[in-house]
Write a protein that holds these residues in place. Structure first.
Motif, mmCIF file in Angstrom:
data_model
loop_
_atom_site.group_PDB
_atom_site.id
_atom_site.type_symbol
_atom_site.label_atom_id
_atom_site.label_comp_id
_atom_site.label_asym_id
_atom_site.label_seq_id
_atom_site.Cartn_x
_atom_site.Cartn_y
_atom_site.Cartn_z
ATOM 1 N N LYS A 135 0.694 -1.084 -0.158
ATOM 2 C CA LYS A 135 -0.136 -0.152 0.049
ATOM 3 C C LYS A 135 0.836 1.059 -0.033
ATOM 4 C CE LYS A 135 -4.467 -0.136 2.311
ATOM 5 N NZ LYS A 135 -4.956 -0.158 3.487
ATOM 6 N N ALA A 136 1.651 1.217 0.834
ATOM 7 C CA ALA A 136 2.898 2.314 0.885
ATOM 8 C C ALA A 136 3.478 2.698 -0.368
ATOM 9 C CB ALA A 136 4.008 2.227 1.974
ATOM 10 N N ILE A 137 3.778 1.882 -0.999
ATOM 11 C CA ILE A 137 4.624 1.867 -2.518
ATOM 12 C C ILE A 137 3.494 2.481 -3.374
ATOM 13 C CG2 ILE A 137 5.646 0.805 -4.340
ATOM 14 C CD1 ILE A 137 6.893 -1.117 -2.440
ATOM 15 N N SER A 138 2.438 1.985 -3.137
ATOM 16 C CA SER A 138 1.127 2.556 -4.164
ATOM 17 C C SER A 138 0.825 4.051 -3.941
ATOM 18 C CB SER A 138 0.029 1.566 -4.087
ATOM 19 O OG SER A 138 -1.085 2.359 -4.719
ATOM 20 N N MET A 139 0.900 4.275 -2.796
ATOM 21 C CA MET A 139 0.661 5.845 -2.355
ATOM 22 C C MET A 139 1.770 6.654 -2.759
ATOM 23 S SD MET A 139 -1.327 4.684 1.407
ATOM 24 C CE MET A 139 -1.411 6.520 1.829
ATOM 25 N N ALA A 140 2.994 5.969 -2.954
ATOM 26 C CA ALA A 140 4.220 7.133 -3.179
ATOM 27 C C ALA A 140 4.140 7.402 -4.677
ATOM 28 C CB ALA A 140 5.348 6.336 -3.142
ATOM 29 N N ILE A 141 3.181 6.943 -5.622
ATOM 30 C CA ILE A 141 3.103 7.095 -6.839
ATOM 31 C C ILE A 141 2.067 8.296 -7.255
ATOM 32 C CG2 ILE A 141 2.732 5.973 -9.009
ATOM 33 C CD1 ILE A 141 3.720 3.515 -7.912
ATOM 34 N N ASN A 142 2.529 9.225 -7.908
ATOM 35 C CA ASN A 142 1.662 10.160 -8.461
ATOM 36 C C ASN A 142 1.233 9.737 -9.819
ATOM 37 O OD1 ASN A 142 0.333 12.576 -9.177
ATOM 38 N ND2 ASN A 142 1.781 13.953 -8.444
ATOM 39 N N ARG A 143 0.156 9.158 -9.943
ATOM 40 C CA ARG A 143 -0.333 8.810 -11.198
ATOM 41 C C ARG A 143 -0.848 9.898 -12.295
ATOM 42 N NH1 ARG A 143 -1.201 5.615 -7.130
ATOM 43 N NH2 ARG A 143 -1.576 3.450 -7.292
ATOM 44 N N GLU A 144 -1.315 10.753 -11.851
ATOM 45 C CA GLU A 144 -1.738 12.039 -12.543
ATOM 46 C C GLU A 144 -0.546 12.443 -13.228
ATOM 47 O OE1 GLU A 144 -2.952 11.514 -9.464
ATOM 48 O OE2 GLU A 144 -5.311 11.279 -9.836
ATOM 49 N N GLU A 145 0.490 12.910 -12.296
ATOM 50 C CA GLU A 145 1.607 13.608 -13.098
ATOM 51 C C GLU A 145 2.288 12.622 -14.087
ATOM 52 O OE1 GLU A 145 4.795 16.076 -11.009
ATOM 53 O OE2 GLU A 145 5.287 13.902 -10.496
ATOM 54 N N ILE A 146 2.335 11.240 -13.857
ATOM 55 C CA ILE A 146 2.945 10.656 -14.929
ATOM 56 C C ILE A 146 1.875 10.437 -16.218
ATOM 57 C CG2 ILE A 146 3.389 8.025 -15.637
ATOM 58 C CD1 ILE A 146 4.502 7.953 -12.911
ATOM 59 N N ALA A 147 0.700 10.596 -16.149
ATOM 60 C CA ALA A 147 -0.134 10.571 -17.130
ATOM 61 C C ALA A 147 -0.159 11.879 -17.893
ATOM 62 C CB ALA A 147 -1.456 10.433 -16.596
ATOM 63 N N SER A 148 0.006 12.950 -17.175
ATOM 64 C CA SER A 148 -0.123 14.037 -17.954
ATOM 65 C C SER A 148 1.577 14.714 -18.462
ATOM 66 C CB SER A 148 -0.238 15.415 -17.000
ATOM 67 O OG SER A 148 0.648 15.617 -16.231
ATOM 68 N N GLN A 149 2.573 14.389 -17.743
ATOM 69 C CA GLN A 149 3.945 14.617 -18.199
ATOM 70 C C GLN A 149 4.548 13.627 -19.170
ATOM 71 O OE1 GLN A 149 5.146 17.562 -17.868
ATOM 72 N NE2 GLN A 149 4.691 18.301 -15.714
ATOM 73 N N VAL A 150 4.413 12.231 -18.797
ATOM 74 C CA VAL A 150 5.090 11.121 -19.744
ATOM 75 C C VAL A 150 4.115 11.028 -20.801
ATOM 76 C CG1 VAL A 150 5.859 8.962 -19.821
ATOM 77 C CG2 VAL A 150 6.302 10.313 -17.698
ATOM 78 N N PHE A 151 2.767 10.611 -20.471
ATOM 79 C CA PHE A 151 1.928 10.290 -21.373
ATOM 80 C C PHE A 151 0.934 11.457 -22.385
ATOM 81 C CE2 PHE A 151 2.607 6.720 -19.129
ATOM 82 C CZ PHE A 151 3.027 5.929 -20.097
ATOM 83 N N LEU A 152 1.273 12.498 -21.680
ATOM 84 C CA LEU A 152 0.739 13.770 -22.456
ATOM 85 C C LEU A 152 -0.792 13.614 -22.441
ATOM 86 C CD1 LEU A 152 3.081 14.848 -25.304
ATOM 87 C CD2 LEU A 152 3.327 15.460 -22.811
ATOM 88 N N ASN A 153 -1.270 13.034 -21.441
ATOM 89 C CA ASN A 153 -2.865 12.920 -21.027
ATOM 90 C C ASN A 153 -3.434 11.897 -22.035
ATOM 91 O OD1 ASN A 153 -3.253 14.313 -18.679
ATOM 92 N ND2 ASN A 153 -2.988 16.266 -20.124
#
Lengths: 544, 302
Positions: free
Chosen positions: A324-342
């Motif tokens: 759970k802790a590892i999951s909570m350390a990941i900012n999914r929205e930021e990766i979606a917008s910065q790496v995958f350009l939404n």
């Protein structure tokens, strides 16, 4: 800035080489034959025999050569296509399938119920080792064709099956057959839309239960297109219109499935109009694609689900709170917008939004980005000081795995590395041998639009794609109860309860729901892709 | 390149009566060579960067935040940020160490192998020479990239290994042949000198002859070759890392940086350009230094 010149030059060089290749082909063939055809880029399929084809490239090609029993309408409800009717009795166990009359295979053989029974028996028979064999496991008699290995992964081999015919398949007449399931399942019609359920002609078999040598190279199907020549490995697969086809006729006269090893090379061809459809614009091209393609850069909903699996057999990842802790350390929205350009959406559930029963945030707190809480939880539960994420190098995963690792590093103050393996199958082998390769990059595209198609294969103890060895008795029971429930609503209820267990246990970290991000050339119009990441071959047309 | 030698030729006879050694002559030339000084300064800066990267940047090269993706130069980040939001300057500076480390160690390894082969082949001659020289030819026959890809894959310790040892061994094992050939030929010519014959008559054994008399007088061209090889090995490390068979995982190196940045080159060229500039400048510095040293040492130009 580089400007556009170097790129254009590279594309120009590719164009010249294609021109040369084009001249060679044009001399011998009828020039009008391919005027209304399209070129679609794929990667080399693993297999093309329907019961052995579970990869996306293969099933995309098979969709042009075969006509399924059922398909899905806009509301994702199954509708009959090659079948006249698909009905089930009151027990939800015995399904009766009636075929539409008049259909033939590309070699002229009429399509009969026996063709389905033969193909499915071949697929289910354990010694044939078909990748899609597990799709038949609900059919009565499947167990007789797949005897249990007495010592699991041990040295002793499973005994030979006593029969190669499933008792649940019964021919009624030439156009009717019944399928008896070993347990009730109210949604089996949706399952039968998948490509492993295609029929095979008599010509496919050398003798009873044995596929003729070379059939996979020269497939004969019942679909709108027939194979022209043979499967030219690592180069192309050409299909042309089948004139005797009795179903819905596509608007194009043929498809060339062009096989690429490098998706950036395919992209260069697309920009240069040498490729008509690229079904998956590479991440590296996302930033420039709107400028290169304009309106021809599109995206549509698909069923892809990307996640990271834990080797739950490894002691350091045994504790759900560490996961759970590892999951909570990941900012999914930021990766979606910065790496995958939404071009993807952050995932906070264990099933895709395209299936009935999806709930927006079924994962709850465990999928919310909260670096402070994550660090506390991780320290409290003594998570490992070193985290590895293993991924397959050939899938363009490096950029987001690195970004995820950087986020984990920053939030948990531990070391995190991305470990590339050359191929997915290498990762699979290592997991099978219970080697601890750390966290694993995984993804899933549904085979049929049911919640069960996510939860069953990925999380049940015997699930076909449960690579991380997670097992939970309560979860398995709920899944079984769900499948046996009488109505779709009752099914969904049970499956949602099962999903809640996943949110507690976190055997995986949900990351993203993907979309079809595709582009097409100026030669084609009406390009659309479905939930299964396949181009709609009945809608696409060429423009003069 | 001709001017310094002309000066040397003009000055050498006019110098004081004190006889100068080969090295003394060379130093006399080098002192007046601008290229030598320019490349030496560059090499010193690069060495300093490798030994103490914190003198140049205080940023942590592994601290990357996606929110900084492709941002321009700001604060300490002179070269801006790359796709992952890492400080390009910090990464380039910290990448120096791996490049230099691999370059020096692989050259040292190649030097040791080359010295042993060259010295033995040149001194003993005959059958020993024939066998050793054919050995050199065989290694020379291995295509460099193919050999490097195969070796570094084999030598890698598997997961978690950053690849430094594997790349060093690979480059060392493939690059020693030219050094061995140069060593052999200069040993052959030194062996026939009078002072060697004199030493032998006084009862010196082969080892004493080799290391006390022949080696000091034949090592200059060998050192020149090694200096040139150093530059080539640094470039080779970047090539292997770029191809994905060199440094991996957490290791920061110019080749890895270039490989990572190339996909986004149309959007942001900086992360691709800066490590390339550092790589080119470092390789150029070592090769220019090697050239200058060779010009000073090479007796044929004298």
């Amino acid at each position: 800035m580089f400007g556009k010149r170097p790129w254009k030059m590279a594309a120009g060089a590719a164009a010249i080489s294609l021109l040369v290749a084009g001249c060679r082909g044009g001399d011998s063939e009828d020039p009008t034959a391919t005027a209304n055809a399209v070129v679609i880029g794929i990667a080399e399929p693993k297999h093309l025999l329907p019961t052995n084809t579970t990869d996306n490239n293969g099933s995309q090609v098979l969709a042009s050569l075969f006509y399924p029993l059922v398909d899905f309408d806009a509301g994702r409800k199954p509708v009959e296509v090659a079948a006249e009717s698909v009905t089930v009795d009151k027990t939800n166990r015995v399904w009766t399938i009636k075929l539409k009359p008049g259909f033939t295979f590309h070699n002229g053989e009429p399509v009969t119920s026996q063709n389905y029974i033969d193909a499915w028996n071949y697929g289910a028979y354990a010694p044939n080792a078909q990748d899609g064999g597990y799709f038949f496991e609900r059919i009565a008699g499947y167990a007789d064709l797949n005897p249990l290995d007495p010592d699991g992964a041990g040295p002793a081999k499973a005994p030979d099956p006593t029969t190669n015919k499933m008792s649940g398949l019964k021919k009624v007449d030439d156009l009717t057959f019944t399928v008896t399931l070993s347990a009730p399942f109210a949604s089996f019609d949706s399952v039968m839309a998948y490509s492993v359920f295609y029929p095979l002609p008599k010509a496919a078999f050398a003798k009873d239960g044995v596929i003729a040598e070379g059939f996979e190279e020269k497939l004969i199907g019942n679909g709108p297109f027939k194979l022209k020549g043979k499967w030219e490995h690592d180069d192309k697969i050409v299909v042309e219109k089948f004139s005797d086809f009795k179903g819905v006729v596509p608007k194009i006269d043929g498809v060339t499935w062009k096989i690429y090893q490098d998706d950036m090379a395919a992209y260069a061809d697309l920009v240069d109009n040498n490729l008509d459809v690229q079904t998956n614009i590479p991440t590296d091209a996302l930033a420039v694609a709107p400028a290169d393609l304009g309106e021809r850069f599109q995206n549509s909903e698909d069923s892809g689900f990307d996640f990271i699996g834990f080797p739950t057999f490894a002691p350091e990842y045994e504790n759900p709170n560490v996961r759970k802790a590892i999951s909570m350390a990941i900012n999914r929205e930021e990766i979606a917008s910065q790496v995958f350009l939404n071009s993807v959406a952050a995932a906070k559930s264990f099933v895709s939004p395209v299936v009935q029963g999806y709930r927006e945030n079924s994962c709850g707190e465990a999928c919310e980005y909260n670096p402070t809480k994550a660090r506390e939880l991780y320290a409290e539960n003594k998570g490992p000081a070193e985290i590895k994420i293993t991924y397959n190098q050939d899938g363009g995963h490096k950029s987001w795995v690195d970004a995820t690792c950087n986020q984990i590093k920053a939030a948990l103050r531990v070391n995190c590395t991305g470990v590339p393996e050359p191929k997915f199958s290498v990762m699979q082998e290592k997991l099978k041998a219970k080697q601890n390769i750390g966290l694993i990059r995984l993804g899933w595209v549904m085979d049929y639009p049911l919640m069960e198609n996510y939860l069953g294969p990925l999380f049940t103890t015997k699930g076909s794609s449960n690579f991380y060895g997670w097992s939970n008795a309560a979860f398995d029971t709920l899944m079984k109860q769900g499948s046996a429930a009488a109505t779709p609503e009752a099914q969904v209820k049970k499956w949602q309860q099962a999903e809640d267990i996943l949110a507690q246990e976190m055997p995986i970290i949900p990351l993203r729901f993907s979309r079809n991000v595709f582009g097409y050339s100026t030669r084609v119009a009406n390009v659309d892709m479905d939930l299964f990441k396949k181009v709609d071959l009945y809608e696409i047309e060429t423009v003069a | 390149m001709s001017d310094p030698n002309l000066i040397a030729m003009a000055e050498a006879p006019a110098g004081s009566g004190r006889p100068r050694s080969l090295a003394g002559d060379a130093w006399h030339d080098l002192r007046r060579n601008k290229i030598f000084w320019a490349s030496s300064v560059l090499v010193l800066v690069v060495l300093l960067m490798a030994l103490a990267p914190s003198l140049f940047t205080s940023a942590d090269p592994a601290a990357c935040a996606l929110s900084n993706k492709h941002k321009g130069p700001a604060g300490g980040a002179l070269f801006g940020y790359d796709f992952q939001g890492c400080d390009v300057f910090a990464r380039t500076v910290h990448g120096t160490r791996n490049s230099i480390e691999v370059g020096f160690l692989s050259t040292l390894l190649a030097g040791v192998i080359g010295l042993c082969f060259g010295l033995a082949a040149g001194y003993y001659g005959g059958a020993v020479d024939a066998v050793l020289s054919r050995g050199i030819d065989i290694v020379l026959g291995i295509p460099f990239l193919l050999g490097a890809v195969v070796f570094s894959g084999r030598l890698s310790a598997g997961e978690g290994d950053d690849g430094v040892t594997a790349v060093t061994l690979t480059l060392g094992l493939l690059a020693w042949t030219s050094a061995a050939r140069v060593m052999r030929s200069s040993v052959v010519s030194a062996k026939s000198q009078d002072y060697v014959a004199a030493a032998r008559m006084l009862g010196a054994g082969p080892l004493r002859l080799m290391f006390r008399h022949i080696l000091p007088n034949s090592i200059a061209p060998f050192i020149v070759v090694l200096t040139l090889m150093l530059g080539a090995n640094i470039a080779a490390e970047a090539t292997l890392s770029y191809l994905g068979v060199g440094l991996k995982g957490e290791a920061i190196s110019w080749g890895v940086q270039i490989a990572d940045a190339q996909g986004q080159a149309r959007v942001a060229a900086g992360p691709l350009v800066w490590p390339s500039v550092f790589l080119a400048a470092t390789v150029l510095a070592f090769i220019m230094l090697g050239d200058a040293v060779r010009d000073a040492f090479d007796p044929k130009l004298r």
